[in-house]
Write an enzyme that holds these catalytic residues in place. Structure first.
Site, PDB file in Angstrom:
ATOM      1  N   GLY A 293       0.080  -0.183  -7.049  1.00 21.90           N
ATOM      2  CA  GLY A 293      -1.125   0.579  -7.403  1.00 21.90           C
ATOM      3  C   GLY A 293      -2.416  -0.232  -7.405  1.00 21.90           C
ATOM      4  O   GLY A 293      -3.428   0.194  -6.835  1.00 21.90           O
TER       5      GLY A 293
ATOM      6  N   TRP B 169       0.818  -1.224   0.000  1.00 21.65           N
ATOM      7  CA  TRP B 169       0.000   0.000   0.000  1.00 21.65           C
ATOM      8  C   TRP B 169       0.847   1.267   0.000  1.00 21.65           C
ATOM      9  O   TRP B 169       0.304   2.372  -0.104  1.00 21.65           O
ATOM     10  CB  TRP B 169      -0.919   0.016   1.222  1.00 21.65           C
ATOM     11  CG  TRP B 169      -2.024  -0.997   1.186  1.00 21.65           C
ATOM     12  CD1 TRP B 169      -2.275  -1.932   0.199  1.00 21.65           C
ATOM     13  CD2 TRP B 169      -3.030  -1.198   2.183  1.00 21.65           C
ATOM     14  NE1 TRP B 169      -3.370  -2.689   0.535  1.00 21.65           N
ATOM     15  CE2 TRP B 169      -3.856  -2.257   1.743  1.00 21.65           C
ATOM     16  CE3 TRP B 169      -3.316  -0.601   3.404  1.00 21.65           C
ATOM     17  CZ2 TRP B 169      -4.945  -2.724   2.485  1.00 21.65           C
ATOM     18  CZ3 TRP B 169      -4.402  -1.052   4.143  1.00 21.65           C
ATOM     19  CH2 TRP B 169      -5.206  -2.102   3.676  1.00 21.65           C
TER      20      TRP B 169
ATOM     21  N   GLU C 280      11.558  -6.775  -9.172  1.00 23.57           N
ATOM     22  CA  GLU C 280      10.791  -5.593  -9.556  1.00 23.57           C
ATOM     23  C   GLU C 280      11.669  -4.679 -10.405  1.00 23.57           C
ATOM     24  O   GLU C 280      12.403  -3.835  -9.855  1.00 23.57           O
ATOM     25  CB  GLU C 280      10.349  -4.828  -8.297  1.00 23.57           C
ATOM     26  CG  GLU C 280       9.425  -5.606  -7.401  1.00 23.57           C
ATOM     27  CD  GLU C 280       8.473  -4.689  -6.632  1.00 23.57           C
ATOM     28  OE1 GLU C 280       7.273  -4.936  -6.692  1.00 23.57           O
ATOM     29  OE2 GLU C 280       8.931  -3.722  -6.017  1.00 23.57           O
TER      30      GLU C 280
ATOM     31  N   HIS D 225      12.930  -2.190  -1.137  1.00 22.19           N
ATOM     32  CA  HIS D 225      12.097  -1.710  -2.251  1.00 22.19           C
ATOM     33  C   HIS D 225      12.855  -0.582  -2.961  1.00 22.19           C
ATOM     34  O   HIS D 225      13.590   0.181  -2.319  1.00 22.19           O
ATOM     35  CB  HIS D 225      10.766  -1.207  -1.701  1.00 22.19           C
ATOM     36  CG  HIS D 225       9.773  -0.895  -2.776  1.00 22.19           C
ATOM     37  ND1 HIS D 225       9.801   0.285  -3.472  1.00 22.19           N
ATOM     38  CD2 HIS D 225       8.762  -1.625  -3.295  1.00 22.19           C
ATOM     39  CE1 HIS D 225       8.819   0.279  -4.362  1.00 22.19           C
ATOM     40  NE2 HIS D 225       8.174  -0.868  -4.280  1.00 22.19           N
TER      41      HIS D 225
HETATM   42  C1  PEP Z   1       5.790  -1.660  -6.182  1.00 26.52           C
HETATM   43  O1  PEP Z   1       6.055  -0.474  -5.993  1.00 26.52           O
HETATM   44  O2  PEP Z   1       6.232  -2.570  -5.442  1.00 26.52           O
HETATM   45  C2  PEP Z   1       4.948  -1.990  -7.326  1.00 26.52           C
HETATM   46  C3  PEP Z   1       5.045  -3.180  -7.840  1.00 26.52           C
HETATM   47  O3  PEP Z   1       4.146  -0.979  -7.756  1.00 26.52           O
HETATM   48  P1  PEP Z   1       3.134  -1.032  -9.005  1.00 26.52           P
HETATM   49  O4  PEP Z   1       2.384  -2.345  -8.915  1.00 26.52           O
HETATM   50  O5  PEP Z   1       2.246   0.134  -8.784  1.00 26.52           O
HETATM   51  O6  PEP Z   1       3.961  -0.950 -10.218  1.00 26.52           O
END
Ligand code: PEP
Length: 255
Positions: A235, A9, A165, A93
């Site tokens: 998101g 979140w 990510e 992150h």
């Molecule tokens: C995140 O910030 O870990 C992420 C995956 O964001 P989003 O799904 O919004 O790209």
């Protein structure tokens, strides 16, 4: 291997709003064996939500923690203080790495603190757009794994989750692009091979999640990439209905 659907979140929702969201999601969610759903609200909401949550349906994750267990660290929250509230903690992150300048050493300490305290760290790794353009993806991923897991023993490797990510695919990043499964697949192979080369054993027990602009329309394709064991969602996790749609799709594609 379990499938993990984790909603990050970030710095959204008051405690009251978090509670209303959880109430809504708890009414919708039906648990499925092998599927682990977790939400990562702000630190301030963890304690009240821990009293409201039904752990058969949803688990709690922190978005960050301190790498020390106690002491003179003003403003920090130790993972030892979060024990009993959370099952997972997101570490490293890209927003922590780049906005708050978290160093490899801090990330390594946080991962180790989680393992020491019985909390599963979700170690985020991923290359930036320019690193990708310069062909540095493999080196960046290997380096982030090696430094992040430097204090994790081979025996504890199954107590860690890795989230791939790519920074360029995170929806809040300016000019973000949506990754295609082939982009992800090659990085997942690099991650798994590096774990195997480093730890010298099969690393199939280490879950690897994907995160970056995941939504109900693309989550099914991401979940069926070999070696992907779940999703970290920013998101799209902010709307309970959308997050539940992703959970429902995960149930179907991982059946
Ligand atoms: C995140 O910030 O870990 C992420 C995956 O964001 P989003 O799904 O919004 O790209």
């Amino acid at each position: 291997m379990k499938t993990y659907i984790v909603g990050n979140w970030k710095m959204n929702f008051t405690v009251g709003e978090s509670s209303i969201y959880l109430h809504k999601l708890l009414k919708k969610i039906t648990p499925k064996k092998g599927l682990v759903v977790a939400i990562a609200p702000s630190t301030i909401a963890l304690q009240p939500l821990s009293l409201q949550i039904d752990r058969k349906k949803i688990r709690l994750a922190a978005q960050n923690c301190c790498g020390k267990d106690y002491g003179a660290y003003t403003g920090e929250t130790a993972v030892s203080q979060l024990r009993g509230l959370i099952d997972f903690c997101i570490i490293g992150h890209s927003e922590r790495r780049f906005v708050f300048n978290e160093s490899d050493k801090m990330i390594r300490e946080k991962v180790a603190a989680c393992v020491r305290n019985g909390i599963t760290p979700i170690l985020c790794i991923g290359e930036t757009e320019s690193e990708r353009a310069f062909g540095e993806t493999a080196d960046v991923l290997k380096d982030q794994i090696s430094t992040g897991l430097a204090d994790v023993s081979r025996e504890d490797l199954d107590k860690v989750i890795i989230a791939y990510e790519p920074v360029w695919a995170i929806s809040s990043v300016k000019g973000a692009k949506v990754a295609v499964p082939d982009d992800i697949s090659s990085s997942i192979d690099i991650i798994r091979k590096h774990l195997k080369d480093t730890y010298g054993k099969s690393t199939d027990e280490t879950p690897v999640l994907y995160g970056g602009s995941v939504n109900p329309s693309n989550c099914g394709a991401y979940l069926t990439i070999p070696g992907v064991n779940g999703l970290l969602i920013g998101g799209s996790s902010l709307i309970a209905d959308q997050f539940n749609d992703i959970i429902e799709i995960a149930k179907r594609v991982t059946a």
